[in-house]
Scaffold this motif. Structure first.
Motif, short mmCIF file in Angstrom:
data_model
loop_
_atom_site.label_atom_id
_atom_site.label_comp_id
_atom_site.label_asym_id
_atom_site.label_seq_id
_atom_site.Cartn_x
_atom_site.Cartn_y
_atom_site.Cartn_z
N GLN A 63 0.82 -1.20 0.00
CA GLN A 63 0.00 0.00 0.00
C GLN A 63 0.86 1.26 0.00
OE1 GLN A 63 -2.91 0.05 3.12
NE2 GLN A 63 -3.57 2.15 2.71
N ALA A 64 1.90 1.26 0.82
CA ALA A 64 2.79 2.42 0.92
C ALA A 64 3.54 2.66 -0.39
CB ALA A 64 3.79 2.22 2.07
N MET A 65 4.05 1.60 -0.99
CA MET A 65 4.81 1.74 -2.23
C MET A 65 3.92 2.18 -3.38
SD MET A 65 7.80 1.17 -1.09
CE MET A 65 8.91 1.00 -2.50
N LYS A 66 2.69 1.67 -3.43
CA LYS A 66 1.76 2.09 -4.48
C LYS A 66 1.42 3.57 -4.37
CE LYS A 66 -0.64 -2.20 -5.72
NZ LYS A 66 -1.96 -2.90 -5.75
N ALA A 67 1.44 4.07 -3.13
CA ALA A 67 1.11 5.48 -2.91
C ALA A 67 2.33 6.38 -3.09
CB ALA A 67 0.53 5.68 -1.52
N GLY A 68 3.46 5.78 -3.48
CA GLY A 68 4.62 6.60 -3.82
C GLY A 68 5.77 6.59 -2.84
N ALA A 69 5.72 5.73 -1.81
CA ALA A 69 6.84 5.67 -0.86
C ALA A 69 8.12 5.28 -1.60
CB ALA A 69 6.55 4.66 0.24
N LEU A 70 9.21 5.90 -1.18
CA LEU A 70 10.49 5.65 -1.85
C LEU A 70 11.13 4.35 -1.36
CD1 LEU A 70 12.11 7.29 -3.95
CD2 LEU A 70 13.57 8.05 -2.07
N GLU A 71 11.06 4.11 -0.06
CA GLU A 71 11.66 2.91 0.54
C GLU A 71 10.77 2.41 1.68
OE1 GLU A 71 14.15 0.99 -0.03
OE2 GLU A 71 15.44 2.07 -1.44
N PHE A 72 10.95 1.13 2.02
CA PHE A 72 10.24 0.54 3.16
C PHE A 72 11.25 -0.34 3.88
CE2 PHE A 72 7.31 -1.72 5.73
CZ PHE A 72 6.13 -0.99 5.75
N LEU A 73 11.73 0.12 5.04
CA LEU A 73 12.78 -0.58 5.76
C LEU A 73 12.25 -1.17 7.06
CD1 LEU A 73 15.64 2.08 5.38
CD2 LEU A 73 15.12 0.14 3.88
N THR A 74 12.69 -2.39 7.37
CA THR A 74 12.28 -3.06 8.60
C THR A 74 13.35 -2.90 9.66
OG1 THR A 74 11.06 -4.71 7.30
CG2 THR A 74 11.56 -5.26 9.59
N LYS A 75 12.93 -2.50 10.87
CA LYS A 75 13.86 -2.37 11.99
C LYS A 75 14.30 -3.77 12.45
CE LYS A 75 11.10 1.55 13.73
NZ LYS A 75 10.26 2.00 14.87
N PRO A 76 15.54 -3.95 12.87
CA PRO A 76 16.62 -2.95 12.81
C PRO A 76 17.19 -2.90 11.39
CG PRO A 76 17.45 -4.98 13.76
CD PRO A 76 15.98 -5.19 13.52
N PHE A 77 17.47 -1.72 10.89
CA PHE A 77 17.99 -1.58 9.54
C PHE A 77 19.44 -1.10 9.60
CE2 PHE A 77 15.03 1.81 10.75
CZ PHE A 77 15.92 2.84 10.96
N ASP A 78 20.14 -1.37 8.53
CA ASP A 78 21.54 -0.95 8.42
C ASP A 78 21.61 0.56 8.23
OD1 ASP A 78 24.47 -1.66 7.88
OD2 ASP A 78 23.91 -0.57 6.07
#
Length: 221
Positions: free
Chosen positions: A110-125
Motif C-alpha cells: 500500500q505504501a509503495m503504491k502510494a509513492g513511498a520511496l523505501e520501506f525498511l524493517t527495523k533494525p535496519f543498516d
C-alpha cells in the motif's frame, strides 16, 4: 539542445537567492528510535527535525527546502499510511522512507503504491538508510526545481494574448506559417509577427524548445 531551465536565464546579474539546506524529518513515537536516528543524522551532517506523532509533524510549519520524511508506519492516532495520504494532497513533494518494527507485506504494498520511496524493517543498516535519504533528498530537489521551472513557464504563457496562444498551439503542432494564416484568416506577415512575440514571451530559443515547453504546460493540466 539547450536545457529547458536555461531558457529562463538572463544576462542581467541578480543576487542569487539563499539556498535552503535540505532537511530530514523523522516521525516515530519511540523516543529511543528518534534519538538513535538523530545521532545518526547528526553524525552524517544532515539537518533534521524529529516528531513523536504524525499530528505534531503536520502542525509544524515547514520551509521550502528539499526534504524527505523518515516515517514509522505504526503510530498512535494518525498512522504512517494516514499521514502519507494527507501529504499526497500537498503541492510540494516530500519523498517518504517508511520504517517498521516488523514485516507487514500489505502495508508495504500500500505504501509503495502510494509513492513511498523505501520501506525498511527495523533494525535496519545505517548505510542503507543514509543511502535512501540521499536518494530521497535528490528526488525532492529535482521535483522542487521542476516545479519552479513549471511556474515560470505558466507565468510566461499567461502573458500571451488569445491570438498568440492560438498561433503557439498550431506552431507546436507542426503547422507552417501559410497553413496558420489560412486557418486563422490572417496574413503570413501577421503570423510571423505573432510567432516572434510567442518566442520572445516564452523565452524559447528554438522551435524544439517551444514544443518542449508546450508539452510541460499540457502535463500541468
Amino acid at each position: 539542445m539547450v536545457p529547458l531551465a536555461d531558457a529562463y536565464s538572463t544576462t542581467r546579474k541578480r543576487k542569487a537567492p539563499a539556498v535552503l539546506e535540505p532537511v530530514v524529518y523523522v516521525v516515530d513515537d519511540d523516543i529511543s528510535v528518534r534519538e538513535s536516528l538523530e545521532a545518526m543524522l547528526g553524525f552524517a551532517g544532515w539537518r533534521f527535525m524529529s516528531f513523536s506523532s504524525a499530528q505534531a509533524f503536520l502542525d509544524h510549519t515547514r520551509d521550502d527546502a528539499p526534504a524527505c520524511l523518515v516515517l514509522d508506519i505504526n503510530l498512535p492516532d494518525l498512522n504512517g499510511l494516514d499521514l502519507q495520504r494527507q501529504l499526497l494532497g500537498e503541492t510540494r513533494v516530500v519523498p517518504i522512507i517508511f520504517i517498521t518494527g516488523y514485516g507487514d507485506i500489505p502495508s508495504t504494498v500500500q505504501a509503495m503504491k502510494a509513492g513511498a520511496l523505501e520501506f525498511l524493517t527495523k533494525p535496519f543498516d545505517a548505510d542503507t538508510l543514509l543511502d535512501a535519504i540521499a536518494g530521497a533528498i535528490d528526488a525532492s530537489r529535482q521535483a522542487r526545481n521542476a516545479k519552479q521551472v513549471a511556474g515560470k513557464l505558466q507565468a510566461a504563457f499567461d502573458t500571451l494574448t488569445g491570438r498568440e496562444r492560438e498561433v503557439m498551439g498550431m506552431v507546436v503542432a507542426g503547422s507552417m506559417n501559410k497553413q496558420i494564416a489560412m486557418e486563422l484568416g490572417i496574413s503570413e506577415i501577421t503570423v510571423k509577427a505573432h510567432r516572434g512575440k510567442v518566442m520572445r514571451k516564452m523565452r524559447a530559443r528554438t522551435l524544439v524548445e517551444l514544443v518542449e515547453m508546450a508539452s510541460v504546460l499540457r502535463s500541468m493540466g
